[in-house]
Design a protein around this motif. Structure first.
Motif, PDB file in Angstrom:
ATOM      1  N   GLY A 183       0.817  -1.201   0.000  1.00 59.30           N
ATOM      2  CA  GLY A 183       0.000   0.000   0.000  1.00 59.30           C
ATOM      3  C   GLY A 183       0.850   1.249   0.000  1.00 59.30           C
ATOM      4  N   GLU A 184       2.148   1.101   0.288  1.00 54.67           N
ATOM      5  CA  GLU A 184       3.013   2.281   0.332  1.00 54.67           C
ATOM      6  C   GLU A 184       3.620   2.577  -1.037  1.00 54.67           C
ATOM      7  OE1 GLU A 184       5.437   1.227   3.686  1.00 54.67           O
ATOM      8  OE2 GLU A 184       3.584   1.305   4.839  1.00 54.67           O
ATOM      9  N   ALA A 185       4.021   1.552  -1.746  1.00 53.35           N
ATOM     10  CA  ALA A 185       4.614   1.773  -3.061  1.00 53.35           C
ATOM     11  C   ALA A 185       3.835   0.985  -4.107  1.00 53.35           C
ATOM     12  CB  ALA A 185       6.066   1.322  -3.049  1.00 53.35           C
ATOM     13  N   VAL A 186       3.893   1.441  -5.345  1.00 53.42           N
ATOM     14  CA  VAL A 186       3.267   0.689  -6.428  1.00 53.42           C
ATOM     15  C   VAL A 186       4.358  -0.110  -7.137  1.00 53.42           C
ATOM     16  CG1 VAL A 186       1.957   0.870  -8.578  1.00 53.42           C
ATOM     17  CG2 VAL A 186       1.429   2.395  -6.679  1.00 53.42           C
ATOM     18  N   GLN A 187       4.206  -1.418  -7.148  1.00 52.26           N
ATOM     19  CA  GLN A 187       5.210  -2.308  -7.736  1.00 52.26           C
ATOM     20  C   GLN A 187       5.265  -2.130  -9.261  1.00 52.26           C
ATOM     21  OE1 GLN A 187       6.912  -4.267  -5.484  1.00 52.26           O
ATOM     22  NE2 GLN A 187       5.650  -3.131  -4.016  1.00 52.26           N
ATOM     23  N   PRO A 188       6.391  -2.553  -9.883  1.00 53.46           N
ATOM     24  CA  PRO A 188       6.450  -2.512 -11.346  1.00 53.46           C
ATOM     25  C   PRO A 188       5.309  -3.331 -11.953  1.00 53.46           C
ATOM     26  CG  PRO A 188       8.587  -3.064 -10.418  1.00 53.46           C
ATOM     27  CD  PRO A 188       7.626  -3.054  -9.281  1.00 53.46           C
TER      28      PRO A 188
END
Lengths: 214, 315
Positions: free
Chosen positions: A133-138
């Motif tokens: 929820g903190e970063a958007v994965q590739p």
């Protein structure tokens, strides 16, 4: 039919109660033409939230893409996925061997293009699995292959905020909070656009919506 | 108790409707007169606020009309919505999830259950004792000590403000005041009217005559004139409502003053929280006002004080 509608109304009500779901639209919310909505994936709530915030006319012609290993199990979950969401269940399990992987990829792609060809939209999560929820994965390549197969179909980036806090991975019950749902402006794949560049452009398109007020 | 059985209650509600009608009329006149862009924006906000007031009075009216349980359910929903807004702004961690679930699904319903069955002891102690000790215990079992004291304090504070404090408003109806049995709805209405009219009049007087900023670092729109003029008028209105309460005239005046002062403190404290969290409003649920918590910030402070003073001196 009655049961489906009842469950549908209950789910939407609960979703509003727990996420305060109120969408912000940067593209036309009345356009009935088939689209591909692609969102960041951080919670089991994601599909319910996107589906709840779509206007009814759009909701009826939109099919979320869901993982068979989660949504295909259990009577209730399966009922919700197949009968309420009308989800397109796909196998996430990677097959063994290059040939089978290619075959599996082609099958998934065919299933998705068939939905678009029947004038209906798709909701998909190009990250594949739920993130923190903190970063958007590739993004995975599926979105690219789909866009290349049907380049005329508009792609709509969707940003989902705060849902990982409402129902994080491994939690059974949600904590009611205000979620964020932003439908971004439509985009298309450019002719001859490189796979990595396209996927990164799509990912950025989702990330850019994070600052939008809902 | 039926709404129409009590004459005084009918008069109070009638008074609110007349007051709102006058406000709508004034807004309508102002709308035609506003020329400059900023004046038009102010009037547009005023119109939105008054429209929301009509909706809020309608909901609250139904709650009051359905007797004690109606207002109980309404305040429970208000607590839920306020806590939902507040939790959104908290910097929580994954380890807080279970404790947060408990605040919503255990402590909130339990608190209102104790109001419903009139169990004063548990109503007063559930959150300050049981939640106070249980929540950090649940949090510590998740094993994450990062920022622990701040995390657990925030959760306590949110629960106190949104559930404990707010629940004191409907709890007024469980007080047994000699000679005032079954009339608790009027006491609740008295509290809500004085608290809210104080907010409205502070805003109005501040907009019309405000010059000296009272607390510029916390809430730049608040003025000394607004506080004194609006607060003073609210005390007068509260005093003038003594006939609907179990209080004598001077007692109604003093209690109105307490309500107004507590309301001012509540508004300021919640403004400071918003500044701290760098937001303008707690939410956007009530057009023109912001979130539910923006509307009830003063009530969060006035309700418990009014409840305890009334309970201490009149039961």
């Amino acid at each position: 039919m009655l049961l489906e509608r009842l469950v549908s109304a209950c789910l939407r009500g609960l979703c509003r109660l727990f996420t305060g779901a109120h969408p912000r639209w940067l593209c036309d919310p009345r356009s009935l033409a088939p689209r591909v909505y692609f969102a960041n994936h951080c919670s089991h709530l994601d599909t319910v939230v996107v589906w709840t915030t779509l206007p009814e006319a759009l909701r009826e012609r939109t099919r979320p893409v869901a993982a068979r290993d989660y949504w295909g199990h259990g009577t209730v979950r399966r009922f919700i996925a197949e009968r309420v969401f009308d989800a397109l269940l796909i196998d996430r399990k990677t097959a063994e061997g290059a040939e089978q992987i290619e075959q599996h990829r082609q099958q998934t792609l065919d299933a998705m293009t068939a939905v678009l060809d029947s004038e209906r939209s798709l909701i998909l999560y190009p990250e594949g699995t739920r993130g923190s929820g903190e970063a958007v994965q590739p993004f995975r390549a599926g979105l690219y292959h789909l866009a290349r197969t049907r380049p005329a179909i508009p792609l709509v980036p969707v940003y989902l905020g705060n849902l990982a806090r409402i129902l994080p991975k491994g939690a059974a019950l949600p904590v009611p909070m205000q979620g964020q749902v932003v439908f971004g402006p439509e985009l298309h794949i450019a002719t001859g656009e490189d796979k990595q560049r396209f996927l990164e452009r799509c990912r950025q398109a989702v990330l850019e919506l994070a600052g939008e007020r809902t | 108790m039926s709404l129409f059985a009590d004459r005084e209650l009918v008069w109070m509600i009638g008074g609110i409707l007349v007051f709102l009608s006058i406000a709508s009329l004034i807004a309508w006149v102002l709308k035609g007169r506003a020329r400059s862009e900023s004046a038009q924006a102010t009037v547009a906000n005023l119109v939105a606020r008054i429209r929301a007031w009509w909706a809020m009075v309608f909901v609250f009216g139904i709650a009051i009309a359905t007797g004690g349980y109606g207002s109980l359910v309404m305040f429970a929903i208000v607590s839920f919505l306020a806590m939902r807004e507040f939790m959104t702004l908290l910097p929580t961690r994954r380890a807080d999830h279970r404790a947060m679930v408990w605040t919503f699904f255990l402590f909130l319903p339990a608190q209102y259950l104790f109001v419903a069955i009139g169990w004063y002891g548990m109503f007063a102690l559930l959150i300050p004792v049981y939640a106070y000790l249980l929540l950090p215990s649940v949090q510590v079992l998740a094993g994450d000590t990062e920022d622990f004291l701040a995390r657990t304090s925030r959760l306590q504070w949110v629960l106190m403000i949104c559930v404990f404090c707010v629940s004191h408003a409907p709890a007024l109806q469980m007080l047994d005041i000699p000679g005032y049995e079954g009339q608790g709805a009027k006491l609740l209405l008295f509290l809500v009217v004085v608290t809210q009219i104080s907010d409205v009049l502070q805003y109005t007087v501040g907009k019309l005559f405000g010059k000296r900023k009272a607390v510029p670092t916390v809430s730049p729109n608040k003025t000394v004139e607004g506080y004194l003029g609006g607060g003073g008028l609210a005390v007068l209105i509260g005093t003038a409502l003594w006939w609907a309460t179990p209080f004598a005239l001077w007692q109604a005046a003093l209690l109105s003053l307490v309500i107004v002062l507590a309301g001012i403190a509540g508004g300021l404290v919640m403004s400071a929280v918003k500044r701290d969290r760098q937001v303008k409003d707690f939410g956007a649920l009530i057009p023109g006002h912001g979130g539910v918590l923006d509307r009830i910030d003063s009530l969060c402070f006035s309700a418990p004080l009014f409840f305890h003073l009334t309970r201490f001196f009149f039961t």
